[in-house]
Design an enzyme around this catalytic site. Structure first.
Site, short mmCIF file in Angstrom:
data_model
loop_
_atom_site.label_atom_id
_atom_site.label_comp_id
_atom_site.label_asym_id
_atom_site.label_seq_id
_atom_site.Cartn_x
_atom_site.Cartn_y
_atom_site.Cartn_z
N GLU A 263 0.88 -1.13 -0.41
CA GLU A 263 0.37 -0.08 -0.18
C GLU A 263 0.78 1.43 -0.57
O GLU A 263 1.72 1.35 0.74
CB GLU A 263 -1.07 -0.58 1.05
CG GLU A 263 -1.94 0.85 1.26
CD GLU A 263 -1.70 2.20 1.52
OE1 GLU A 263 -1.10 2.79 0.95
OE2 GLU A 263 -2.35 2.24 2.86
N CYS A 300 -2.46 7.95 4.32
CA CYS A 300 -2.20 7.45 2.46
C CYS A 300 -3.37 8.39 2.35
O CYS A 300 -2.93 8.62 1.30
CB CYS A 300 -1.53 6.58 3.25
SG CYS A 300 -2.53 5.25 3.89
P1 NAP Z 1 9.74 3.46 3.68
O1 NAP Z 1 11.14 4.18 3.53
O2 NAP Z 1 9.14 3.01 2.58
O3 NAP Z 1 9.29 2.58 4.92
C1 NAP Z 1 9.21 1.34 5.24
C2 NAP Z 1 9.68 -0.20 5.38
O4 NAP Z 1 10.50 -0.58 3.99
C3 NAP Z 1 10.68 0.42 6.64
O5 NAP Z 1 11.15 -0.79 7.38
C4 NAP Z 1 11.83 0.38 6.20
O6 NAP Z 1 13.22 -0.12 6.20
C5 NAP Z 1 12.00 -0.57 4.41
N1 NAP Z 1 12.42 -0.26 3.33
C6 NAP Z 1 12.39 0.87 2.92
N2 NAP Z 1 12.42 0.72 1.61
C7 NAP Z 1 13.14 -0.85 1.29
C8 NAP Z 1 14.58 -1.46 1.10
N3 NAP Z 1 15.26 -1.18 -0.06
N4 NAP Z 1 15.07 -2.65 1.20
C9 NAP Z 1 14.65 -2.77 3.01
N5 NAP Z 1 13.95 -2.38 3.29
C10 NAP Z 1 13.24 -0.92 2.85
O7 NAP Z 1 8.75 4.24 4.40
P2 NAP Z 1 8.32 5.17 5.89
O8 NAP Z 1 9.69 5.66 6.39
O9 NAP Z 1 7.34 4.53 7.18
O10 NAP Z 1 8.49 6.72 5.32
C11 NAP Z 1 9.13 7.95 4.03
C12 NAP Z 1 8.64 8.38 3.18
O11 NAP Z 1 7.50 7.05 3.14
C13 NAP Z 1 7.10 9.30 3.52
O12 NAP Z 1 7.97 10.41 3.38
C14 NAP Z 1 5.86 8.75 2.57
O13 NAP Z 1 6.19 9.51 2.11
C15 NAP Z 1 5.94 7.60 2.60
N6 NAP Z 1 4.79 7.44 3.85
C16 NAP Z 1 3.45 6.24 2.80
C17 NAP Z 1 3.08 6.06 3.96
C18 NAP Z 1 1.55 5.96 2.65
O14 NAP Z 1 0.28 5.47 3.52
N7 NAP Z 1 1.30 6.32 1.98
C19 NAP Z 1 2.96 5.65 4.84
C20 NAP Z 1 3.82 5.71 5.12
C21 NAP Z 1 5.30 6.88 4.79
P3 NAP Z 1 14.24 0.98 7.40
O15 NAP Z 1 13.25 1.07 8.98
O16 NAP Z 1 15.21 -0.21 7.85
O17 NAP Z 1 14.64 2.16 7.00
#
Ligand code: NAP
Length: 504
Positions: A263, A300
């Site tokens: 999502e 989201c």
């Molecule tokens: P994220 O960067 O996508 O991370 C979510 C999870 O995935 C974390 O556990 C992260 O691990 C892991 N992950 C991300 N990229 C990875 C990769 N290349 N390889 C392995 N694991 C990976 O999201 P976030 O930290 O929650 O927030 C960052 C951005 O996501 C926000 O600024 C926003 O834009 C977006 N976001 C969107 C929603 C939505 O509902 N649409 C919700 C939350 C966030 P780590 O913890 O080790 O980094």
């Protein structure tokens, strides 16, 4: 504070530490050290989950329902501690954490009721027709079976309802699938105390220890090893488009590709139709500002784009939104990284051709202040970056010349979680002309409301065409979410003694 995290990962009933630690970065209160999750922990958790599947996957629906209810009870028993550490780590207010806890336990109990009813099994029976010519028909029975161990990635923006014991975990456990959860670095202490609640429920219900593991984050290796592990059969994820896409690609590249239920991002367009704009443009503008800034815009379903006609009614909408946004003070964001990403998103808008600033602010540190920009349909359709999600309280108004241009614009949107119509009776024809487009673009179409605040219910769809989600046939909220972790199996001419208990 009564709860002090020990900082370990829960691997099949044992709390395990590794040689390295990371320190949490709470918005308030003390920081704590947590052992970085390791690939070794992932391997042990996945092997234990597979072993647990041979009993848990064959447990009765009543046993699983009681287990889900026990998890809810154990979470409630730790309610005050969960709220305390949750507010410290996420910066979200206590009221929000309490509401989210209710939603989390509500989801667990909803899935308990859902599996007790048994409709989700979609049982089918084609009775044998031995005398059918030219060929007899065999006896065919079909039922949905659990798929095996599931990986769940906790979301940063819902430390409870979309995390350790959140919707993905509840749906997978209800289906009969053991869960290996990758904790989010933004709230490791909250993840730990919720894992303690699940651990207690495992023990009191006599479930196999491998039915749930929590591997704390701190390194990309953990998430990557988890989705690549051959014993994992599906992944539930909520987060960024970039992270989700990277993990989706890893799932597709496996020797045995598996479904990745991501999502991801959405800008959730809202269409203010002409009669509604004329009658109550200012009121809608004010309401939009409220939805846009709820939880610092970290939803989201945040309605990031409003589409409204040029002219006086549209001007009133924009003026009211601006005035309401200007009233909102700085809000603490979930992490420093998310606050920095918000400011970067703001820069994208600031430097764009044909984008007018309506309200621009300068926020500092881990806080965000609202921002509002305006553009027109031509500029929007020519500039892909304007349609990308900016996570936080940033709004873009797209002014159009009329309904025809609204339709053209709607066709230009990428897949969305939601699309909203603000309409009065006189707008019905215009709305009807938009519907075929909106249905193709969004998982949920709503009228005269705001998309934030997703009801957990039977008819809810929280998903949508890519990039809103990576799997448009699924939802991550509501009872339908269980389908992601089920697989239909057909039983042909099998004696009753060999049929699954639910079919016999
Ligand atoms: P994220 O960067 O996508 O991370 C979510 C999870 O995935 C974390 O556990 C992260 O691990 C892991 N992950 C991300 N990229 C990875 C990769 N290349 N390889 C392995 N694991 C990976 O999201 P976030 O930290 O929650 O927030 C960052 C951005 O996501 C926000 O600024 C926003 O834009 C977006 N976001 C969107 C929603 C939505 O509902 N649409 C919700 C939350 C966030 P780590 O913890 O080790 O980094």
């Amino acid at each position: 504070m009564t709860f002090t995290p020990h900082g370990k990962s829960l691997i099949a009933g044992d709390w395990m530490a590794s040689g390295t630690t990371f320190t949490s970065k709470p918005a308030s209160g003390p920081a704590h050290d947590f052992s970085v999750g390791t690939v070794e922990m992932v391997n042990r958790a996945c092997e234990a989950a597979e072993e647990a599947f041979w009993t848990y996957g064959y447990s009765s629906r009543e046993e699983r329902a009681k287990f889900l209810e026990a998890i809810a009870d154990e979470i409630e028993a730790r309610g005050a501690d969960i709220t305390e550490i949750g507010t410290q780590e996420s910066g979200l207010p206590a009221g929000r954490l309490e509401g989210e806890r209710g939603r989390t336990t509500g989801q667990l109990r909803m899935f308990a009721d859902h599996i007790r009813k048994g409709d989700y099994l979609d049982r089918r029976h084609d009775v044998a027709l031995p005398d059918r010519a030219p060929l007899p028909r065999p006896d065919l029975r079909m039922i949905e079976r659990p798929i095996g161990p599931v990986a769940v990635f906790g979301a940063s923006n819902f430390p409870l309802a979309f995390s350790t014991a959140g919707g993905d975990t509840a749906a997978a456990l209800a289906a009969g699938c053991p869960v290996v959860c990758k904790g989010h670095d933004a709230h490791p202490g909250t993840a730990e105390i919720v894992a303690e609640a699940i651990h207690a429920a495992i023990k009191s219900c006599g479930m196999p220890a491998g039915v749930f593991s929590l591997v704390q984050g701190g390194s990309f290796d953990v998430g990557q090893a988890l989705v690549k592990h051959p014993l994992i059969k599906a992944v539930g994820f909520t987060g960024s488009l970039r992270g989700g896409r990277a993990l989706f690609d890893l799932c597709a590249q496996r020797d045995e590709p598996i479904p990745f239920f991501g999502e991801l991002g959405s800008v959730n367009p809202m269409f203010v139709l002409p009669e509604a704009a004329k009658a109550r443009g200012a009121e809608i503008g004010k309401g939009w500002a409220g939805s846009l800034t709820m939880g610092a815009g970290q939803f989201c379903t945040n309605p990031g784009i409003a589409v409204v006609e040029k002219g006086a009614a549209g001007d009133a909408f924009v003026a009211a939104a601006k005035a309401a946004l200007a009233e909102v003070g700085p809000q603490v964001m979930l992490t420093d990284g998310i606050a920095a990403a918000y400011r970067k998103g703001q820069e994208t808008f600031a430097g764009r051709n044909a984008v007018e600033p309506v309200l621009t602010t300068k926020s500092e540190g881990r806080t965000a202040l609202p921002n509002l920009y305006e553009t027109d349909a031509d500029a929007y359709l020519q500039d892909h970056a304007l349609g990308e999600e900016v996570f936080g309280p940033l709004g873009l108004v797209v002014r159009v010349a009329g309904i025809e241009e609204m339709r053209t614009l709607a066709k230009g949107f990428e897949g969305q979680l939601t699309a909203t119509l603000q309409m009065d009776e006189g707008d019905t024809e215009a709305a009807r002309s938009l519907m075929p487009i909106l249905e193709r673009k969004a998982g949920r179409v709503l009228a005269n409301g705001f998309p934030t605040g997703v009801e957990v219910a039977d008819a809810m769809v929280h998903g949508g065409p890519y990039p809103a989600s990576t799997n448009f046939g699924a939802t991550s909220v509501g009872t339908l979410a269980i389908r992601r972790f089920l697989r239909p199996v057909s039983y042909q001419n099998l004696p009753a003694a060999l049929l699954p208990e639910d079919l016999a």
